[in-house]
Design a protein around this motif. Structure first.
Motif, PDB file in Angstrom:
ATOM      1  N   LEU A   1       0.833  -1.207   0.000  1.00 26.46           N
ATOM      2  CA  LEU A   1       0.000   0.000   0.000  1.00 26.46           C
ATOM      3  C   LEU A   1       0.861   1.249   0.000  1.00 26.46           C
ATOM      4  CD1 LEU A   1      -2.677  -0.971   2.657  1.00 26.46           C
ATOM      5  CD2 LEU A   1      -2.854  -1.109   0.167  1.00 26.46           C
ATOM      6  N   CYS A   2       1.932   1.216   0.796  1.00 23.70           N
ATOM      7  CA  CYS A   2       2.801   2.386   0.905  1.00 23.70           C
ATOM      8  C   CYS A   2       4.064   2.008   1.660  1.00 23.70           C
ATOM      9  CB  CYS A   2       2.084   3.527   1.630  1.00 23.70           C
ATOM     10  SG  CYS A   2       1.577   3.091   3.303  1.00 23.70           S
ATOM     11  N   VAL A   3       5.016   2.924   1.654  1.00 24.52           N
ATOM     12  CA  VAL A   3       6.212   2.819   2.473  1.00 24.52           C
ATOM     13  C   VAL A   3       6.289   4.125   3.256  1.00 24.52           C
ATOM     14  CG1 VAL A   3       8.713   2.519   2.534  1.00 24.52           C
ATOM     15  CG2 VAL A   3       7.365   1.388   0.734  1.00 24.52           C
ATOM     16  N   LEU A   4       6.062   4.045   4.555  1.00 27.05           N
ATOM     17  CA  LEU A   4       6.068   5.221   5.412  1.00 27.05           C
ATOM     18  C   LEU A   4       7.408   5.353   6.105  1.00 27.05           C
ATOM     19  CD1 LEU A   4       2.555   4.824   7.100  1.00 27.05           C
ATOM     20  CD2 LEU A   4       3.149   6.129   5.045  1.00 27.05           C
ATOM     21  N   SER A   5       7.814   6.581   6.340  1.00 30.65           N
ATOM     22  CA  SER A   5       9.073   6.839   7.036  1.00 30.65           C
ATOM     23  C   SER A   5       8.865   6.821   8.537  1.00 30.65           C
ATOM     24  CB  SER A   5       9.624   8.210   6.632  1.00 30.65           C
ATOM     25  OG  SER A   5       9.920   8.234   5.262  1.00 30.65           O
ATOM     26  N   LYS A   6       9.885   6.346   9.241  1.00 34.62           N
ATOM     27  CA  LYS A   6       9.880   6.398  10.704  1.00 34.62           C
ATOM     28  C   LYS A   6      10.415   7.759  11.123  1.00 34.62           C
ATOM     29  CE  LYS A   6      10.703   1.519  11.764  1.00 34.62           C
ATOM     30  NZ  LYS A   6      11.648   0.590  12.382  1.00 34.62           N
ATOM     31  N   PRO A   7       9.895   8.379  12.146  1.00 32.11           N
ATOM     32  CA  PRO A   7       8.731   7.945  12.909  1.00 32.11           C
ATOM     33  C   PRO A   7       7.468   8.072  12.053  1.00 32.11           C
ATOM     34  CG  PRO A   7       9.412  10.100  13.665  1.00 32.11           C
ATOM     35  CD  PRO A   7      10.432   9.649  12.657  1.00 32.11           C
ATOM     36  N   VAL A   8       6.560   7.137  12.240  1.00 33.67           N
ATOM     37  CA  VAL A   8       5.361   7.057  11.416  1.00 33.67           C
ATOM     38  C   VAL A   8       4.394   8.178  11.784  1.00 33.67           C
ATOM     39  CG1 VAL A   8       3.354   5.628  10.885  1.00 33.67           C
ATOM     40  CG2 VAL A   8       5.598   4.585  11.099  1.00 33.67           C
ATOM     41  N   ASP A   9       3.854   8.814  10.755  1.00 32.42           N
ATOM     42  CA  ASP A   9       2.819   9.829  10.935  1.00 32.42           C
ATOM     43  C   ASP A   9       1.508   9.114  11.249  1.00 32.42           C
ATOM     44  OD1 ASP A   9       0.513  11.449  10.150  1.00 32.42           O
ATOM     45  OD2 ASP A   9       1.959  12.870   9.318  1.00 32.42           O
ATOM     46  N   ALA A  10       0.981   9.314  12.451  1.00 28.35           N
ATOM     47  CA  ALA A  10      -0.223   8.604  12.906  1.00 28.35           C
ATOM     48  C   ALA A  10      -1.422   8.885  12.012  1.00 28.35           C
ATOM     49  CB  ALA A  10      -0.540   8.980  14.348  1.00 28.35           C
ATOM     50  N   VAL A  11      -1.561  10.104  11.530  1.00 26.99           N
ATOM     51  CA  VAL A  11      -2.701  10.453  10.677  1.00 26.99           C
ATOM     52  C   VAL A  11      -2.617   9.706   9.348  1.00 26.99           C
ATOM     53  CG1 VAL A  11      -3.825  12.350   9.425  1.00 26.99           C
ATOM     54  CG2 VAL A  11      -3.021  12.708  11.772  1.00 26.99           C
ATOM     55  N   GLU A  12      -1.423   9.646   8.782  1.00 28.15           N
ATOM     56  CA  GLU A  12      -1.256   8.946   7.505  1.00 28.15           C
ATOM     57  C   GLU A  12      -1.502   7.445   7.673  1.00 28.15           C
ATOM     58  OE1 GLU A  12       1.770   8.748   3.699  1.00 28.15           O
ATOM     59  OE2 GLU A  12       2.457   9.714   5.531  1.00 28.15           O
ATOM     60  N   LEU A  13      -0.956   6.846   8.721  1.00 23.95           N
ATOM     61  CA  LEU A  13      -1.183   5.427   8.957  1.00 23.95           C
ATOM     62  C   LEU A  13      -2.669   5.162   9.194  1.00 23.95           C
ATOM     63  CD1 LEU A  13      -0.150   2.559   9.271  1.00 23.95           C
ATOM     64  CD2 LEU A  13       0.315   3.081  11.690  1.00 23.95           C
ATOM     65  N   SER A  14      -3.314   6.016   9.942  1.00 25.66           N
ATOM     66  CA  SER A  14      -4.749   5.874  10.197  1.00 25.66           C
ATOM     67  C   SER A  14      -5.544   5.905   8.900  1.00 25.66           C
ATOM     68  CB  SER A  14      -5.220   6.997  11.124  1.00 25.66           C
ATOM     69  OG  SER A  14      -6.611   6.970  11.266  1.00 25.66           O
ATOM     70  N   ARG A  15      -5.184   6.796   7.997  1.00 27.95           N
ATOM     71  CA  ARG A  15      -5.875   6.896   6.708  1.00 27.95           C
ATOM     72  C   ARG A  15      -5.754   5.594   5.920  1.00 27.95           C
ATOM     73  NH1 ARG A  15      -4.601   8.287   1.465  1.00 27.95           N
ATOM     74  NH2 ARG A  15      -2.424   8.632   1.965  1.00 27.95           N
ATOM     75  N   HIS A  16      -4.571   5.021   5.902  1.00 21.73           N
ATOM     76  CA  HIS A  16      -4.356   3.764   5.184  1.00 21.73           C
ATOM     77  C   HIS A  16      -5.142   2.622   5.828  1.00 21.73           C
ATOM     78  CE1 HIS A  16      -1.385   5.043   2.228  1.00 21.73           C
ATOM     79  NE2 HIS A  16      -0.862   5.792   3.174  1.00 21.73           N
ATOM     80  N   LEU A  17      -5.142   2.561   7.148  1.00 18.94           N
ATOM     81  CA  LEU A  17      -5.866   1.494   7.833  1.00 18.94           C
ATOM     82  C   LEU A  17      -7.379   1.629   7.658  1.00 18.94           C
ATOM     83  CD1 LEU A  17      -3.781   1.072  11.117  1.00 18.94           C
ATOM     84  CD2 LEU A  17      -3.794  -0.403   9.090  1.00 18.94           C
ATOM     85  N   GLN A  18      -7.876   2.846   7.633  1.00 16.65           N
ATOM     86  CA  GLN A  18      -9.315   3.045   7.405  1.00 16.65           C
ATOM     87  C   GLN A  18      -9.713   2.563   6.014  1.00 16.65           C
ATOM     88  OE1 GLN A  18     -11.613   3.746   9.608  1.00 16.65           O
ATOM     89  NE2 GLN A  18     -10.050   3.947  11.172  1.00 16.65           N
ATOM     90  N   MET A  19      -8.870   2.792   5.034  1.00 17.07           N
ATOM     91  CA  MET A  19      -9.155   2.318   3.678  1.00 17.07           C
ATOM     92  C   MET A  19      -9.126   0.795   3.627  1.00 17.07           C
ATOM     93  SD  MET A  19      -9.803   5.020   1.952  1.00 17.07           S
ATOM     94  CE  MET A  19      -9.548   4.758   0.222  1.00 17.07           C
ATOM     95  N   VAL A  20      -8.174   0.177   4.324  1.00 20.55           N
ATOM     96  CA  VAL A  20      -8.110  -1.288   4.381  1.00 20.55           C
ATOM     97  C   VAL A  20      -9.367  -1.827   5.050  1.00 20.55           C
ATOM     98  CG1 VAL A  20      -6.921  -3.267   5.409  1.00 20.55           C
ATOM     99  CG2 VAL A  20      -5.590  -1.436   4.334  1.00 20.55           C
ATOM    100  N   LYS A  21      -9.747  -1.219   6.156  1.00 18.40           N
ATOM    101  CA  LYS A  21     -10.927  -1.669   6.901  1.00 18.40           C
ATOM    102  C   LYS A  21     -12.177  -1.586   6.022  1.00 18.40           C
ATOM    103  CE  LYS A  21     -11.316  -0.666  11.355  1.00 18.40           C
ATOM    104  NZ  LYS A  21     -11.654   0.059  12.622  1.00 18.40           N
ATOM    105  N   ALA A  22     -12.241  -0.572   5.175  1.00 18.96           N
ATOM    106  CA  ALA A  22     -13.387  -0.391   4.282  1.00 18.96           C
ATOM    107  C   ALA A  22     -13.286  -1.258   3.030  1.00 18.96           C
ATOM    108  CB  ALA A  22     -13.518   1.075   3.892  1.00 18.96           C
ATOM    109  N   GLY A  23     -12.147  -1.973   2.877  1.00 18.69           N
ATOM    110  CA  GLY A  23     -11.972  -2.820   1.700  1.00 18.69           C
ATOM    111  C   GLY A  23     -11.635  -2.041   0.441  1.00 18.69           C
ATOM    112  N   ARG A  24     -11.064  -0.856   0.621  1.00 17.79           N
ATOM    113  CA  ARG A  24     -10.800   0.025  -0.525  1.00 17.79           C
ATOM    114  C   ARG A  24      -9.300   0.249  -0.709  1.00 17.79           C
ATOM    115  NH1 ARG A  24     -13.591   5.174   0.662  1.00 17.79           N
ATOM    116  NH2 ARG A  24     -12.795   5.727  -1.383  1.00 17.79           N
ATOM    117  N   THR A  25      -8.530  -0.831  -0.728  1.00 14.76           N
ATOM    118  CA  THR A  25      -7.087  -0.693  -0.853  1.00 14.76           C
ATOM    119  C   THR A  25      -6.653  -0.182  -2.216  1.00 14.76           C
ATOM    120  OG1 THR A  25      -6.907  -3.043  -1.409  1.00 14.76           O
ATOM    121  CG2 THR A  25      -6.568  -2.423   0.894  1.00 14.76           C
ATOM    122  N   ASP A  26      -7.476  -0.377  -3.236  1.00 14.44           N
ATOM    123  CA  ASP A  26      -7.123   0.116  -4.562  1.00 14.44           C
ATOM    124  C   ASP A  26      -7.155   1.638  -4.610  1.00 14.44           C
ATOM    125  OD1 ASP A  26      -9.927  -0.068  -4.176  1.00 14.44           O
ATOM    126  OD2 ASP A  26     -10.256   0.076  -6.333  1.00 14.44           O
ATOM    127  N   ALA A  27      -7.914   2.278  -3.737  1.00 14.52           N
ATOM    128  CA  ALA A  27      -8.012   3.732  -3.721  1.00 14.52           C
ATOM    129  C   ALA A  27      -6.754   4.384  -3.176  1.00 14.52           C
ATOM    130  CB  ALA A  27      -9.217   4.162  -2.896  1.00 14.52           C
TER     131      ALA A  27
END
Length: 128
Positions: free
Chosen positions: A100-126
């Protein structure tokens, strides 16, 4: 849509595993922690995981090698890679493999949250 999503966190740094676990649990996810790619691959809990968050560089098998092994065995899971030192080559390889992505450490919580919300919704292609 995933009702009880579980994320596997694979990172050799215990503090990163714990911090990432706290974040994903606060977002309503279950979390399983693994200290290495080998430990994750040896677990018999791979098939009920919704998503993987993995460090790229770890002793032994790297996160990218772990992901390639999963793909070769027919396991297709959304993966978010995190890295303190991801090169352009590693980023390209990860994304070409389907990450889905490659995030830099330290991880931005908002960006990670956005990716996880899309996964949870089944919208990984978006996310691509």
């Amino acid at each position: 849509m995933h009702m009880n999503p579980i994320v596997s966190i694979v990172d050799d740094d215990e503090s990163v595993r714990i911090a990432t676990s706290s974040l994903v649990r606060s977002l309503g996810w279950g979390a399983r922690l693994y200290a290495s790619a080998e430990q994750f691959l040896a677990s018999d809990e791979i098939h009920d995981v919704t998503c993987i968050i993995s460090d790229v560089q770890m002793p032994g098998i790297s996160g990218l090698q772990m992901y390639w092994r999963l793909l070769e065995s027919g396991v297709r899971l959304p993966v978010v890679f995190i890295s303190a030192f991801a090169s352009d080559l590693v980023r390209r390889q990860a994304l070409e493999a389907g990450a889905l992505c490659v995030l830099s450490k330290p991880v931005d919580a908002v960006e990670l949250s956005r990716h996880l919300q899309m996964v949870k919704a089944g919208r990984t292609d978006a996310l691509r």
